[in-house]
Design a protein around this motif. Structure first.
Motif, PDB file in Angstrom:
ATOM      1  N   PRO A 140       0.725  -1.200  -0.002  1.00 39.58           N
ATOM      2  CA  PRO A 140      -0.063   0.023   0.062  1.00 39.58           C
ATOM      3  C   PRO A 140       0.854   1.307  -0.101  1.00 39.58           C
ATOM      4  O   PRO A 140       2.012   1.261   0.560  1.00 39.58           O
ATOM      5  CB  PRO A 140      -0.942  -0.148   1.430  1.00 39.58           C
ATOM      6  CG  PRO A 140      -0.004  -0.974   1.995  1.00 39.58           C
ATOM      7  CD  PRO A 140       0.767  -1.790   1.345  1.00 39.58           C
ATOM      8  N   ALA A 142       0.425   5.151   1.108  1.00 39.85           N
ATOM      9  CA  ALA A 142      -0.169   6.298   1.931  1.00 39.85           C
ATOM     10  C   ALA A 142       0.237   7.406   1.433  1.00 39.85           C
ATOM     11  O   ALA A 142       1.775   7.873   1.327  1.00 39.85           O
ATOM     12  CB  ALA A 142      -0.167   6.232   3.509  1.00 39.85           C
ATOM     13  N   LEU A 147      -4.982   6.471   0.713  1.00 38.68           N
ATOM     14  CA  LEU A 147      -4.403   5.193   0.632  1.00 38.68           C
ATOM     15  C   LEU A 147      -4.698   4.388  -0.744  1.00 38.68           C
ATOM     16  O   LEU A 147      -5.839   4.532  -1.049  1.00 38.68           O
ATOM     17  CB  LEU A 147      -5.116   4.397   1.932  1.00 38.68           C
ATOM     18  CG  LEU A 147      -4.418   3.118   2.162  1.00 38.68           C
ATOM     19  CD1 LEU A 147      -2.788   3.092   2.481  1.00 38.68           C
ATOM     20  CD2 LEU A 147      -5.279   2.275   3.062  1.00 38.68           C
ATOM     21  N   VAL A 189      -9.960   6.576   5.463  1.00 41.73           N
ATOM     22  CA  VAL A 189      -8.455   6.101   5.805  1.00 41.73           C
ATOM     23  C   VAL A 189      -8.563   5.846   7.242  1.00 41.73           C
ATOM     24  O   VAL A 189      -8.181   4.697   7.872  1.00 41.73           O
ATOM     25  CB  VAL A 189      -7.348   6.911   5.539  1.00 41.73           C
ATOM     26  CG1 VAL A 189      -6.058   6.258   5.809  1.00 41.73           C
ATOM     27  CG2 VAL A 189      -7.461   7.108   3.813  1.00 41.73           C
TER      28      VAL A 189
END
Length: 205
Positions: A140, A142, A147, A189
């Motif tokens: 992932p 951010a 995200l 998020v």
């Protein structure tokens, strides 16, 4: 209350799918059936980019009867070196492990994608497991805009979108270079991460 062992096996099945390399000649089948990539060789090997992912998978695999796991670091590359963490699963036939986890994935994915009420406790813990496994395995990213994570399996994208809905989070899906990017922005998020940490439903009103 949901059975914690079943939820753990579901999360392990998601991590197994994410950590096993898809052979080139099965790519098309994998779009329909993510389990098509898993063979039944002499040893089951699962590779993760981070140590926390390998540790989490190893812990979850304790629920599989007679299975034992050990992790080794592997460094690849010439000009730029990459470190990955390889989990070897021993003590039981690979086909047995795959069948065990596939059965749980089929059951839990069917439950999650069904028409049950989103406030159902069994759905919410499985929805948290879907996102927890993805955040550990799907690299992932951010940023100030939110995200983002990438998934190659259509079934995984469906589960992530449905799981977000169950957890009260809105996400967007954007196709990109043979994979799909799932995006969560704004307060979603915070809701998502707090829910995953609790391992159940959101505590927000």
């Amino acid at each position: 209350m949901p059975d914690e062992g079943d939820v753990g096996l579901f999360e392990a099945s998601l991590m197994l799918l994410a950590g096993v390399t898809t052979p080139r000649d099965t790519n098309r089948r994998v779009e329909q059936d993510p389990w098509a990539a898993l063979g039944t060789e002499l040893r089951l090997t699962v590779e993760f980019e981070t140590e926390p992912a390998a540790t989490r998978f190893t812990d979850l695999m304790q629920a599989v009867p007679d299975a034992s796991c050990w992790t080794r670091r592997r460094v690849t590359g010439i000009r730029r070196r990459y470190e990955t963490f390889v989990v070897e699963v021993d003590g039981v036939e690979p086909s047995t492990v795959v069948g065990y986890l596939r059965d749980e994935w089929t059951c839990s994915a069917g439950l999650l994608l069904g028409s049950g009420p989103v406030k159902d406790a069994a759905l919410r813990v499985r929805a948290a497991a879907v996102w927890r496994s993805a955040l550990l395995t799907a690299a992932p990213r951010a940023s100030s805009s939110g995200l983002r994570l990438r998934e190659r399996h259509r079934s995984s994208v469906r589960l992530l979108v449905r799981a977000a809905q169950v957890l009260g989070v809105t996400c967007q899906v954007r196709p990109a270079n043979g994979v799909q990017t799932i995006c969560v922005t704004g307060r979603g998020v915070i809701t998502l991460l707090s829910t995953i940490r609790l391992g159940s439903g959101s505590e927000e009103a």
